[in-house]
Design an enzyme around this catalytic site. Sequence first.
Site, PDB file in Angstrom:
ATOM      1  N   THR A  59       0.831  -1.207   0.000  1.00 33.71           N
ATOM      2  CA  THR A  59       0.000   0.000   0.000  1.00 33.71           C
ATOM      3  C   THR A  59       0.862   1.253   0.000  1.00 33.71           C
ATOM      4  OG1 THR A  59      -1.704  -1.212   1.205  1.00 33.71           O
ATOM      5  CG2 THR A  59      -1.912   1.173   1.157  1.00 33.71           C
ATOM      6  N   CYS A  60       1.943   1.244   0.747  1.00 31.65           N
ATOM      7  CA  CYS A  60       2.839   2.404   0.793  1.00 31.65           C
ATOM      8  C   CYS A  60       3.449   2.657  -0.582  1.00 31.65           C
ATOM      9  CB  CYS A  60       3.937   2.195   1.831  1.00 31.65           C
ATOM     10  SG  CYS A  60       3.308   1.926   3.503  1.00 31.65           S
TER      11      CYS A  60
END
Length: 165
Positions: A59-60
Amino acid sequence: MSKITLGGNEIHTNGTLPEVGSIAPNFELVANDLSTVSLENYKGYKLVLNIFPSIDTGTCATSVRTFNAQANALQNTKVLCISRDLPFAQKRFCGSEGLENVINLSDFKEGAFGKNYGLEIIDGPLQGLHSRVVIVLDENGVVKYTEQVAEIANEPNYDQALASL
């Protein structure tokens, strides 16, 4: 203290985000060349602060890629991607991905940015890292938008953040 979740399990941050309409707290972070930069270095620019736990999570990485794709179209705006990762890891990631439109900054030394902005995770398996947050500042350092993502594995609301510019 704010409540967020990791995989549905409640965890907490050390405070609350700066309020919309307030002046953003100053910060000192480490750039990829190991120089120290502060909020003052970006005076006169609108800023998107894309803050996350680690560049080495799905996600990052997606948030960095997404903001990178949007950054060229943003007038007088810099996108700062901030984590506690070492500058070497941030540089490696952006180099391998060909990401040139975002600026990676590290809070690895003391985590002062996370503490001062009220987004340091204080319990659970990610304790000491930053929660997933987007903060938008105007050219004068005034906070225009904040989002602390409730479930840390979810992406931020890119459209809302960019619309606040």
